[in-house]
Scaffold this motif. Sequence first.
Motif, PDB file in Angstrom:
ATOM      1  N   VAL A  41      33.063 -30.554 -23.378  1.00  0.00           N
ATOM      2  CA  VAL A  41      32.029 -29.737 -22.735  1.00  0.00           C
ATOM      3  C   VAL A  41      30.778 -30.601 -22.633  1.00  0.00           C
ATOM      4  O   VAL A  41      30.300 -31.143 -23.633  1.00  0.00           O
ATOM      5  CB  VAL A  41      31.735 -28.467 -23.563  1.00  0.00           C
ATOM      6  N   ALA A  42      30.229 -30.709 -21.425  1.00  0.00           N
ATOM      7  CA  ALA A  42      29.112 -31.618 -21.186  1.00  0.00           C
ATOM      8  C   ALA A  42      27.758 -30.979 -21.456  1.00  0.00           C
ATOM      9  O   ALA A  42      26.729 -31.503 -21.026  1.00  0.00           O
ATOM     10  CB  ALA A  42      29.174 -32.136 -19.745  1.00  0.00           C
ATOM     11  N   TYR A  43      27.760 -29.866 -22.185  1.00  0.00           N
ATOM     12  CA  TYR A  43      26.523 -29.165 -22.539  1.00  0.00           C
ATOM     13  C   TYR A  43      26.546 -28.811 -24.012  1.00  0.00           C
ATOM     14  O   TYR A  43      27.597 -28.864 -24.662  1.00  0.00           O
ATOM     15  CB  TYR A  43      26.340 -27.924 -21.654  1.00  0.00           C
ATOM     16  N   GLY A  44      25.384 -28.430 -24.541  1.00  0.00           N
ATOM     17  CA  GLY A  44      25.241 -28.226 -25.969  1.00  0.00           C
ATOM     18  C   GLY A  44      25.878 -26.958 -26.505  1.00  0.00           C
ATOM     19  O   GLY A  44      26.202 -26.033 -25.747  1.00  0.00           O
ATOM     20  N   PRO A  45      26.039 -26.890 -27.831  1.00  0.00           N
ATOM     21  CA  PRO A  45      26.610 -25.702 -28.476  1.00  0.00           C
ATOM     22  C   PRO A  45      25.757 -24.462 -28.206  1.00  0.00           C
ATOM     23  O   PRO A  45      24.530 -24.525 -28.196  1.00  0.00           O
ATOM     24  CB  PRO A  45      26.580 -26.070 -29.961  1.00  0.00           C
ATOM     25  N   GLY A  46      26.430 -23.336 -27.995  1.00  0.00           N
ATOM     26  CA  GLY A  46      25.726 -22.070 -27.831  1.00  0.00           C
ATOM     27  C   GLY A  46      25.372 -21.704 -26.417  1.00  0.00           C
ATOM     28  O   GLY A  46      25.026 -20.553 -26.138  1.00  0.00           O
ATOM     29  N   GLY A  47      25.426 -22.672 -25.501  1.00  0.00           N
ATOM     30  CA  GLY A  47      25.136 -22.382 -24.101  1.00  0.00           C
ATOM     31  C   GLY A  47      26.316 -21.700 -23.432  1.00  0.00           C
ATOM     32  O   GLY A  47      27.399 -21.568 -24.010  1.00  0.00           O
ATOM     33  N   ALA A  53      33.834 -21.547 -22.892  1.00  0.00           N
ATOM     34  CA  ALA A  53      34.997 -22.418 -23.110  1.00  0.00           C
ATOM     35  C   ALA A  53      35.722 -22.049 -24.397  1.00  0.00           C
ATOM     36  O   ALA A  53      36.957 -22.052 -24.464  1.00  0.00           O
ATOM     37  CB  ALA A  53      34.567 -23.879 -23.147  1.00  0.00           C
ATOM     38  N   ARG A  54      34.964 -21.707 -25.427  1.00  0.00           N
ATOM     39  CA  ARG A  54      35.567 -21.337 -26.704  1.00  0.00           C
ATOM     40  C   ARG A  54      36.316 -20.008 -26.591  1.00  0.00           C
ATOM     41  O   ARG A  54      37.363 -19.821 -27.218  1.00  0.00           O
ATOM     42  CB  ARG A  54      34.488 -21.279 -27.789  1.00  0.00           C
ATOM     43  N   ILE A  55      35.779 -19.086 -25.785  1.00  0.00           N
ATOM     44  CA  ILE A  55      36.462 -17.814 -25.568  1.00  0.00           C
ATOM     45  C   ILE A  55      37.711 -18.018 -24.708  1.00  0.00           C
ATOM     46  O   ILE A  55      38.800 -17.523 -25.035  1.00  0.00           O
ATOM     47  CB  ILE A  55      35.521 -16.797 -24.893  1.00  0.00           C
ATOM     48  N   ALA A  56      37.543 -18.738 -23.601  1.00  0.00           N
ATOM     49  CA  ALA A  56      38.631 -18.888 -22.622  1.00  0.00           C
ATOM     50  C   ALA A  56      39.857 -19.582 -23.195  1.00  0.00           C
ATOM     51  O   ALA A  56      40.975 -19.375 -22.714  1.00  0.00           O
ATOM     52  CB  ALA A  56      38.130 -19.654 -21.399  1.00  0.00           C
ATOM     53  N   ALA A 190      15.853 -29.379 -18.391  1.00  0.00           N
ATOM     54  CA  ALA A 190      16.017 -29.433 -19.848  1.00  0.00           C
ATOM     55  C   ALA A 190      17.119 -30.422 -20.188  1.00  0.00           C
ATOM     56  O   ALA A 190      18.260 -30.267 -19.747  1.00  0.00           O
ATOM     57  CB  ALA A 190      16.350 -28.048 -20.393  1.00  0.00           C
ATOM     58  N   GLU A 191      16.787 -31.400 -20.963  1.00  0.00           N
ATOM     59  CA  GLU A 191      17.729 -32.474 -21.286  1.00  0.00           C
ATOM     60  C   GLU A 191      18.994 -31.953 -21.957  1.00  0.00           C
ATOM     61  O   GLU A 191      20.094 -32.442 -21.715  1.00  0.00           O
ATOM     62  CB  GLU A 191      17.040 -33.493 -22.203  1.00  0.00           C
ATOM     63  N   GLN A 192      18.866 -30.914 -22.793  1.00  0.00           N
ATOM     64  CA  GLN A 192      20.004 -30.433 -23.571  1.00  0.00           C
ATOM     65  C   GLN A 192      20.738 -29.261 -22.920  1.00  0.00           C
ATOM     66  O   GLN A 192      21.635 -28.674 -23.521  1.00  0.00           O
ATOM     67  CB  GLN A 192      19.555 -30.053 -24.975  1.00  0.00           C
ATOM     68  N   GLY A 193      20.342 -28.866 -21.713  1.00  0.00           N
ATOM     69  CA  GLY A 193      21.111 -27.854 -21.001  1.00  0.00           C
ATOM     70  C   GLY A 193      20.458 -26.486 -20.940  1.00  0.00           C
ATOM     71  O   GLY A 193      19.265 -26.307 -21.178  1.00  0.00           O
ATOM     72  N   GLY A 194      21.304 -25.484 -20.622  1.00  0.00           N
ATOM     73  CA  GLY A 194      20.824 -24.152 -20.335  1.00  0.00           C
ATOM     74  C   GLY A 194      20.143 -23.448 -21.490  1.00  0.00           C
ATOM     75  O   GLY A 194      19.192 -22.682 -21.288  1.00  0.00           O
ATOM     76  N   VAL A 195      20.618 -23.663 -22.730  1.00  0.00           N
ATOM     77  CA  VAL A 195      20.006 -23.014 -23.880  1.00  0.00           C
ATOM     78  C   VAL A 195      18.558 -23.468 -24.035  1.00  0.00           C
ATOM     79  O   VAL A 195      17.638 -22.660 -24.220  1.00  0.00           O
ATOM     80  CB  VAL A 195      20.792 -23.305 -25.172  1.00  0.00           C
ATOM     81  N   GLN A 196      18.350 -24.769 -23.946  1.00  0.00           N
ATOM     82  CA  GLN A 196      16.997 -25.306 -24.061  1.00  0.00           C
ATOM     83  C   GLN A 196      16.124 -24.817 -22.905  1.00  0.00           C
ATOM     84  O   GLN A 196      14.957 -24.457 -23.107  1.00  0.00           O
ATOM     85  CB  GLN A 196      17.041 -26.838 -24.080  1.00  0.00           C
ATOM     86  N   ALA A 197      16.696 -24.770 -21.703  1.00  0.00           N
ATOM     87  CA  ALA A 197      15.952 -24.285 -20.543  1.00  0.00           C
ATOM     88  C   ALA A 197      15.529 -22.830 -20.732  1.00  0.00           C
ATOM     89  O   ALA A 197      14.419 -22.434 -20.366  1.00  0.00           O
ATOM     90  CB  ALA A 197      16.801 -24.426 -19.284  1.00  0.00           C
ATOM     91  N   LEU A 198      16.420 -22.025 -21.311  1.00  0.00           N
ATOM     92  CA  LEU A 198      16.100 -20.626 -21.566  1.00  0.00           C
ATOM     93  C   LEU A 198      15.024 -20.509 -22.645  1.00  0.00           C
ATOM     94  O   LEU A 198      14.127 -19.662 -22.561  1.00  0.00           O
ATOM     95  CB  LEU A 198      17.355 -19.872 -21.967  1.00  0.00           C
TER      96      LEU A 198
END
Length: 327
Positions: A41-47, A53-56, A190-198
Amino acid sequence: MKLTKTRLYRGLILAASLALGSASTGAFAETYPTKPISAAVAYGPGGATDFQARIATIPAESVLGQPIVIINRPGAGGRVGWNWAVDRGTRDGYTLVVYNLPHMIAQWTQDPSLSYNADNIVPLANWGADPAVLIVPRTSPFQSIGDVVEFARNNPGKLTVSGAGLYTGHHIAALQFEEAAGVDINFLPAEQGGVQALQFVVGGQVNAGFNNLSDAWRNRDSVRILGVAANTRVEEFLPEVPTFKEAGLDIDDTSTNLRGIAVVKGVPEAVQDYLAERLPEVFSNPKVLSKLKDSGSPSLVLDRGETEALFKARTQAIQELLKDLES
């Protein structure tokens, strides 16, 4: 030409080598998988991508015979993880790639130097379609899309908007917003992805943000969702939130974050077939669909042929959009 003993021996050795290689590949494919399978996964944990991906992949072991283990390699809007998958991942079927569209397509279209491209990413199956939404802090004075547009028009370049990175779905939505509203905004990737952006939005570090519906939905007590970049309202999760088209802005669903699993070119065809035949069953498991729904994550399960067609259609749409925006 006279056939010498040396040429004859070399020919026999080559033929034996090819036969051995073919037999080894066949035997490998027949026993695959014999150990847990990694998915990058090319994004951080929790996003949203990591979370989904963990659910699917929860039922992977019961369907594939081995579990799928998620590994996170975030950075640069996905570039770090996807470059890693191509440059350092294995070609034996034990390194899968969790893809995000339109991110991948927009990035390799804009930057041909990236390791990943249309020729070496092989899509196998899709599990979800997560539209981009416009969000603001709960304390923001903005109550509607119109309020944001008015501020941006009256304050050129001063509206700060966060997103998961350059040429991600969030950035595509922001570019479409600029074009449709006739405004200039200050997009902050946001460098670390959607979680950081949020988090930038929740903390008030930016005026607004484009983020995934699923992330925004799970954090709806902390943010206000003003609009959705979709062709119709997402009645299942946000029935009260208008589309941008309803607000008079010509913004479609091109930025919707489509997620699934691919491999890098070079994985044996038999292994690709094994995965492609079974991944839709993994993603369609009732437990998966229920958990995705409970987390505000719209599902869209597609098989290999449908996913390949999706890649082709999105490639054309993204290339046309970027060309129009740059002209």
